[in-house]
Design an enzyme around this catalytic site. Sequence first.
Site, PDB file in Angstrom:
ATOM      1  N   GLU A 169      -9.527  -0.039   0.798  1.00  0.00           N
ATOM      2  CA  GLU A 169     -10.601  -0.931   0.381  1.00  0.00           C
ATOM      3  C   GLU A 169     -11.749  -0.243  -0.345  1.00  0.00           C
ATOM      4  O   GLU A 169     -12.490  -0.886  -1.093  1.00  0.00           O
ATOM      5  CB  GLU A 169     -11.123  -1.691   1.610  1.00  0.00           C
ATOM      6  CG  GLU A 169     -10.096  -2.698   2.081  1.00  0.00           C
ATOM      7  CD  GLU A 169     -10.362  -3.248   3.475  1.00  0.00           C
ATOM      8  OE1 GLU A 169     -10.850  -4.386   3.564  1.00  0.00           O
ATOM      9  OE2 GLU A 169     -10.057  -2.568   4.452  1.00  0.00           O
TER      10      GLU A 169
ATOM     11  N   THR B 287       0.802  -1.218   0.000  1.00  0.00           N
ATOM     12  CA  THR B 287       0.000   0.000   0.000  1.00  0.00           C
ATOM     13  C   THR B 287       0.835   1.268   0.000  1.00  0.00           C
ATOM     14  O   THR B 287       0.302   2.357  -0.197  1.00  0.00           O
ATOM     15  CB  THR B 287      -0.907   0.027   1.238  1.00  0.00           C
ATOM     16  OG1 THR B 287      -0.076  -0.058   2.413  1.00  0.00           O
ATOM     17  CG2 THR B 287      -1.865  -1.150   1.236  1.00  0.00           C
TER      18      THR B 287
ATOM     19  N   GLY C  26      -4.919   0.599   8.920  1.00  0.00           N
ATOM     20  CA  GLY C  26      -3.493   0.558   9.202  1.00  0.00           C
ATOM     21  C   GLY C  26      -2.824   1.915   9.231  1.00  0.00           C
ATOM     22  O   GLY C  26      -2.318   2.355  10.268  1.00  0.00           O
TER      23      GLY C  26
ATOM     24  N   PRO D  30      -0.277  11.362  -2.550  1.00  0.00           N
ATOM     25  CA  PRO D  30      -1.153  11.239  -3.721  1.00  0.00           C
ATOM     26  C   PRO D  30      -0.727  10.152  -4.699  1.00  0.00           C
ATOM     27  O   PRO D  30      -1.575   9.531  -5.342  1.00  0.00           O
ATOM     28  CB  PRO D  30      -1.068  12.631  -4.368  1.00  0.00           C
ATOM     29  CG  PRO D  30      -0.700  13.547  -3.249  1.00  0.00           C
ATOM     30  CD  PRO D  30       0.200  12.741  -2.353  1.00  0.00           C
TER      31      PRO D  30
ATOM     32  N   ILE E 112      -5.209  13.118   2.136  1.00  0.00           N
ATOM     33  CA  ILE E 112      -4.402  12.158   1.381  1.00  0.00           C
ATOM     34  C   ILE E 112      -2.926  12.395   1.708  1.00  0.00           C
ATOM     35  O   ILE E 112      -2.383  13.473   1.457  1.00  0.00           O
ATOM     36  CB  ILE E 112      -4.654  12.304  -0.134  1.00  0.00           C
ATOM     37  CG1 ILE E 112      -6.144  12.082  -0.427  1.00  0.00           C
ATOM     38  CG2 ILE E 112      -3.787  11.335  -0.914  1.00  0.00           C
ATOM     39  CD1 ILE E 112      -6.681  10.729  -0.014  1.00  0.00           C
TER      40      ILE E 112
END
Length: 712
Positions: free
Chosen positions: A670, A473, A514, A598, A595
């Site tokens: 997700e 991720t 997380g 990005p 964010i």
Amino acid sequence: MTTVTPGTVTHAPSVGTAHTRVEGRDKVTGAARYAGEVPFDGLAHGWLVLSTVARGRIRALDTDTVLAMPGVLAVLDHRNAPRVDTDFTGLLGTRPDPTCAVFQHDRVPHLGWPVALVVAETPEQAREAAETLVVHYEQEPHDIDFTGERADAYPVDGHMPGVTEKGDLDAALAASAVVLDAEYTTPEEHHNPMEPHAATARWDDGRLEVIDSNQGATWVVGELAKLFSLDPASVRVRSEHVGGGFGSKGPRAHQVAAVMAATVLQRPVRVVLTRRQMFSLTGYRSPTTQRVRLGADADGRLRALEHRSVSVTSTVHEFVEPSAVVARVMYDADAHHTANRVVRLDVPTPTWMRAPGEAPGSFALEAAFDELAEQCGIDPIELRLRNEPDKGPVSGLPFAGRNLAACFREGARRFGWADRDPRPGLRRDGRWLLGTGTAAASFPSGAAPSTATATAHPDGTFTVRIAAADIGTGARTALTLVAADALQVPPERVRVRIGDSDFGPAMIAGGSMGTRSWSWAVRTAVGELRERLALGADIPAEGITVRSDTTAAIGALAPAERHSFGAQFAEVAVDPATGEVRVRRMLGVFAAGRIVNPLTARNQLRGGMIWGISMALHEEAVRDRASGGHVGADLAGYHVATHADVPHVEADWIEDTDPNDPVGIKGIGEIGIVGAAAAVANAVWHATGVRHRSLPIRPDRVLSAAAGAPDA
């Protein structure tokens, strides 16, 4: 001693700026070692033997022949394997899946159940010996037949209530001007991360060390310590690099088998799963049958909502795919009923898979909303906006930010939704029928207690340690940016170390919790460190270290509905002669908090959307009723989207913050998949005028539907 004051020079903010992965060079050059690649002296290799029957007992194992083969060191099975304890509750508040407690009895509850582990000097020797081992079974009839009409389905609470009810559903439906009653189905789906599951176990001076590919070292330590009745302080789990997880890389049978073999042989033992073994041993998304009933006034405002889902669980461990949960967040009605039920079958235990519940649940609910919009003669986006709740439909709690309407408005503008003719089956491009569809998305934005340490070194650099897991991720990079921002130093002066249980307990990489949880702990630690340095503290040679623990801060959060939201848009082309469906373009606009990076955030969102395309058009694990096993348990038989299937997928976001989060972020791992399959399915209806309520939308189903046959 040296004095270092961070932030004496003004630096541009790190959070919110695109940053390549800090470990990227190591990964592309091969310097980054994954769990199956770390070398050890005296390393032995284990190979699991899986059952070839779907139900029964082991009568005998012909181990003598195998033990005489070159390089074979041991064969572990239910007769000689170390005993383990399963009477405990794990980190996630559930009992351990008995599949982890390998070789404890002679029962076989499903095809692919571990019946033995062959250990040899080389993986080739172990595999040959494992394939030579003959196991005799007393076979029993098995049941793998899943339908939504089974009388033995029963509700399961899981991590949320199995059933929620308010209002008189029948009365509300009877009083509705428009009623939709439809059934939707989704198939069994599998994670298939690029890196197979692997674990190496060894004993080092009385301490168990496991090198593993997992989604949380703290999680695996807790399970192994309880299974083997060990002090958690005597177990260390390391997982520095992970090649994908998607929910599958929790405590699994191969880790336990490796520990057993290392204990028996007193030397390091590695167990790596094959792709085919992963289909049986690492969980999957259960198939679902979902019934959605919606009742609305003539203007499209809901009076009744019912979302019922039935999924599969195994006979050895109870797991529910909570597909009806999405309705508890998205839309309200005077009568609001949801239920998640399961059927016990002779199959492996399902598990968490990217957006568990929300991914299949959003397909049913958002496809149903599209059908309701058609019946009401209302634009699908307008119908959703008219049914925006002002508080949690079931919980009654306030939303900690709900910017779904803004996502739809921005997405509609960029996608060109206003130019859409709502009538289906009219647009063409040569032989192709063209259509567009949309759907809403949501996913919880939670946080869990974590600890972290931050160290200031005399040379002006900083080291952050946290037992986080970067499963692809970009979490390692995100935490680097968060720490650099809090310290007001360039990211190059910060080193983040992760994936080691010795760094202290931390949240797993799961539930899109997380990065938010870890960032909170990191920011707290470096914030305190910065304060100490600002006071002019001298830095000794070993540095100054500060530890954080966010348990109290997270426990003090006011109750609220915390979620990321999004709007999905898809344009498809359908060939009526072949049944082929192509997604020509897709747009997702999300409200997902601040964010952090990005670059990696967009990759995560696009990856989820691509998976949604794959879910809509390709993915389907099929079981053979005769054997109880899969037909084509590999990436040749199990189809996933490829580059040719995703020509243009765009993800973006709007301004969205959570004032209760010190970093202002929410989860994004997700939500990208949520609603994506529904948007594609709704676009297929717009192209063809035919509804597809079963996934995947295969060419044969398109052709059958076009011929007037019921949807298969």
